[in-house]
Design a protein around this motif. Sequence first.
Motif, PDB file in Angstrom:
ATOM      1  N   GLU A  11       0.875  -1.212   0.001  1.00 34.14           N
ATOM      2  CA  GLU A  11       0.146   0.017  -0.067  1.00 34.14           C
ATOM      3  C   GLU A  11       0.774   1.423   0.067  1.00 34.14           C
ATOM      4  O   GLU A  11       0.593   2.206  -1.052  1.00 34.14           O
ATOM      5  N   ARG A  14       2.241   1.714  -3.314  1.00 31.43           N
ATOM      6  CA  ARG A  14       1.383   2.107  -4.355  1.00 31.43           C
ATOM      7  C   ARG A  14       1.182   3.759  -4.112  1.00 31.43           C
ATOM      8  O   ARG A  14       0.965   4.510  -5.255  1.00 31.43           O
ATOM      9  N   PHE A  15       1.077   3.920  -2.827  1.00 32.51           N
ATOM     10  CA  PHE A  15       1.020   5.395  -2.439  1.00 32.51           C
ATOM     11  C   PHE A  15       2.168   6.542  -3.097  1.00 32.51           C
ATOM     12  O   PHE A  15       1.830   7.509  -3.911  1.00 32.51           O
ATOM     13  N   GLN A  16       3.393   5.940  -2.888  1.00 26.34           N
ATOM     14  CA  GLN A  16       4.575   6.772  -3.578  1.00 26.34           C
ATOM     15  C   GLN A  16       4.342   6.557  -5.059  1.00 26.34           C
ATOM     16  O   GLN A  16       4.739   7.470  -5.515  1.00 26.34           O
ATOM     17  N   GLY A  18       1.864   6.688  -6.651  1.00 30.89           N
ATOM     18  CA  GLY A  18       0.979   7.842  -6.772  1.00 30.89           C
ATOM     19  C   GLY A  18       1.198   9.413  -6.576  1.00 30.89           C
ATOM     20  O   GLY A  18       0.901  10.179  -7.653  1.00 30.89           O
ATOM     21  N   SER A  21       3.371   9.689 -10.008  1.00 32.99           N
ATOM     22  CA  SER A  21       2.468  10.129 -11.041  1.00 32.99           C
ATOM     23  C   SER A  21       2.022  11.203 -10.976  1.00 32.99           C
ATOM     24  O   SER A  21       1.999  12.373 -12.013  1.00 32.99           O
ATOM     25  N   ALA A  22       1.581  12.060  -9.817  1.00 37.27           N
ATOM     26  CA  ALA A  22       1.242  13.377  -9.772  1.00 37.27           C
ATOM     27  C   ALA A  22       2.410  14.312  -9.975  1.00 37.27           C
ATOM     28  O   ALA A  22       2.071  15.493 -10.815  1.00 37.27           O
ATOM     29  N   ARG A  25       2.627  14.721 -13.633  1.00 37.90           N
ATOM     30  CA  ARG A  25       1.673  15.717 -14.145  1.00 37.90           C
ATOM     31  C   ARG A  25       1.816  16.918 -14.182  1.00 37.90           C
ATOM     32  O   ARG A  25       1.512  17.722 -14.785  1.00 37.90           O
ATOM     33  N   ARG A 152      -7.849  12.621 -15.113  1.00 34.31           N
ATOM     34  CA  ARG A 152      -8.353  11.109 -15.108  1.00 34.31           C
ATOM     35  C   ARG A 152      -9.676  11.089 -15.543  1.00 34.31           C
ATOM     36  O   ARG A 152     -10.713  11.768 -15.143  1.00 34.31           O
ATOM     37  N   PRO A 158      -7.903   2.219 -11.519  1.00 31.79           N
ATOM     38  CA  PRO A 158      -6.751   2.375 -10.795  1.00 31.79           C
ATOM     39  C   PRO A 158      -5.497   1.772 -11.221  1.00 31.79           C
ATOM     40  O   PRO A 158      -5.699   0.782 -11.816  1.00 31.79           O
ATOM     41  N   PRO A 159      -4.206   2.307 -11.079  1.00 30.30           N
ATOM     42  CA  PRO A 159      -3.106   1.472 -11.400  1.00 30.30           C
ATOM     43  C   PRO A 159      -2.903   0.084 -10.836  1.00 30.30           C
ATOM     44  O   PRO A 159      -3.437   0.088  -9.473  1.00 30.30           O
TER      45      PRO A 159
END
Length: 184
Positions: A11, A14-16, A18, A21-22, A25, A152, A158-159
Amino acid sequence: MSAEFEHLVAEFERFQAGIRSADDRFAGLGAMQQELAELRASASSPDGGVTVVTGPGGAVLDVRFTEAGLAKGPQALSAAVLATLREAVGEAARRQALIVQEHVGDDLGLVDQVLETQATAFGTTVEELRAKLADEPPRTAAEDFSEERVLRQADAAPPPPPPPPAGGDSAGDKFLRTLFEEDD
């Protein structure tokens, strides 16, 4: 406890992902903002007597006249200036729409909206404006973020979660281990 720990690590990773990814962007938004700030569009009257240069938002940056353009007389010069202004501002709007579409995607149909609005306002067709868009010189950018998504889609999945760590020495593992060691 080991399965729970593995789940927490997955988890956290996955947070890292995200966050990365932000960050990517937002880097793309910075590039988009820079491209928009550097935008220049120009148009010349059919006889070349008037040239108008516009920037972001259709701001008029320069108006140039040739001797032949000035010799036309006030009414003809005024008509040439207005027509050339409309063309240069329209080109700037089309380019802006393309830049935004390249960075955020075509979910909004922005370029089509601009072309439809201009076709109505200028008394021409969308196809004619689309041809002008294809004829405009390509932009040069330091980086190409045209495949990056900023917005999105609501129905996008979700990825997938990252695979569980193999060696247990990831940054997430170390962080969680430290976190759990402090609680003991």
